[in-house]
Design a protein around this motif. Sequence first.
Motif, short mmCIF file in Angstrom:
data_model
loop_
_atom_site.label_atom_id
_atom_site.label_comp_id
_atom_site.label_asym_id
_atom_site.label_seq_id
_atom_site.Cartn_x
_atom_site.Cartn_y
_atom_site.Cartn_z
N ARG A 190 10.84 6.00 -15.30
CA ARG A 190 9.90 4.91 -14.75
C ARG A 190 8.95 5.89 -14.35
O ARG A 190 8.99 7.07 -13.80
CB ARG A 190 10.57 4.46 -13.40
N ASP A 191 7.58 5.44 -14.56
CA ASP A 191 6.42 6.04 -14.41
C ASP A 191 5.67 5.07 -13.40
O ASP A 191 5.14 4.03 -13.95
CB ASP A 191 5.75 6.23 -15.38
N LEU A 192 5.34 5.31 -12.13
CA LEU A 192 4.65 4.45 -11.27
C LEU A 192 3.05 4.37 -11.35
O LEU A 192 2.42 5.49 -11.40
CB LEU A 192 5.00 4.64 -10.00
N LEU A 193 2.48 2.96 -11.19
CA LEU A 193 1.08 3.09 -11.13
C LEU A 193 0.55 3.78 -9.89
O LEU A 193 1.39 3.84 -9.01
CB LEU A 193 0.61 1.59 -11.11
N THR A 194 -0.51 4.43 -9.88
CA THR A 194 -0.89 5.30 -8.86
C THR A 194 -1.15 4.60 -7.41
O THR A 194 -1.20 5.28 -6.40
CB THR A 194 -2.00 6.02 -9.32
N ARG A 195 -1.39 3.26 -7.26
CA ARG A 195 -1.69 2.59 -6.19
C ARG A 195 -1.39 1.22 -6.36
O ARG A 195 -1.16 0.49 -7.45
CB ARG A 195 -3.21 2.76 -5.71
N ILE A 196 -1.01 0.45 -5.12
CA ILE A 196 -0.80 -1.05 -5.15
C ILE A 196 -2.31 -1.48 -5.53
O ILE A 196 -3.21 -1.36 -5.10
CB ILE A 196 -0.47 -1.36 -3.53
N GLY A 197 -2.10 -2.86 -6.17
CA GLY A 197 -3.21 -3.35 -6.51
C GLY A 197 -3.96 -2.86 -7.89
O GLY A 197 -4.67 -3.73 -8.32
#
Length: 296
Positions: A190-197
């Motif tokens: 998994r690779d997460l988006l760097t911020r919420i929103g």
Amino acid sequence: MNENENDNEECAHHPGTLPVQQLRPGDHAFFGYEGDSHGRDVMSAFVWAGLARGEKVIVFGPPRLTEGQLWSAFEDAPGLLLATAHRTGRLRLSSMRQLIRPDREFTADRQWQRLVEESAAARAEGFTGLRAYIDMGWVADLDADLDTVMDRERRAAPLFSDGFYSEICAYDRDRFPDRVLRAMRQAHPRDLLTRIGQLRCLHLGGTLHVVGEADLTTRSQFTRALDEALRRPREEGRVTVDLRRTEFLSVQCARDLVRLVGEAGAGGTVRIRCSARHGALLSRLGARPADIEVSG
């Protein structure tokens, strides 16, 4: 290259990109952050979700932060749950130095052994899972061999095989070479988006992948990507708009999608692949049933 283009270039090379809210038990995720925020919004969301699911949570924060500074990172998260969990031990703030004691030098075997022990303890205590947020700043703090750490990340899959243990490995992009960041990103499922929103829109073949949150702040990005994708049917055949990794779809963005799909031409040229929740919203706004494929 602007930020969105850079995000799309990275996303194109990792099929497991998603927002932190969509992590599931047993996931092993790469998270790259920049600046003094230390990725606190992603960290807080990960911790809060674990506690809400009845899991035990351990946070191995940036070594340069004191426990008080690390705790302040959770100020924007719902406070009562976190405060109660911290007081009762369900949420523990720790460090890699503490984890590997009495050893002073990092070895992959020692870290592996301790994480297995922590998982066993969480099971015995009746928790539904164990999750760890590990800021990789500990690598420099312990003067660990980078190749050894990279090898551990590549061979970590058995830790997650039964779905009980979950982990985010957080990399400060200013403190690791680009080659390491690229390799470690690929080593994680998994690779997460760097911020919420955040929103990433990626064209791959005949599919537009919409990853993150399509709302008021990202609406123009969303509609631009849709407009570009929906101009392609005449050249490439059927177009798929994949919303399965869209965490939030606002009513305004959903209306834009229904309108643009309707303007694209005859039925059957566009397929919207989405969750039941998003499918119900699109149906209420007038989307053709034949254009919606509920999946995942």
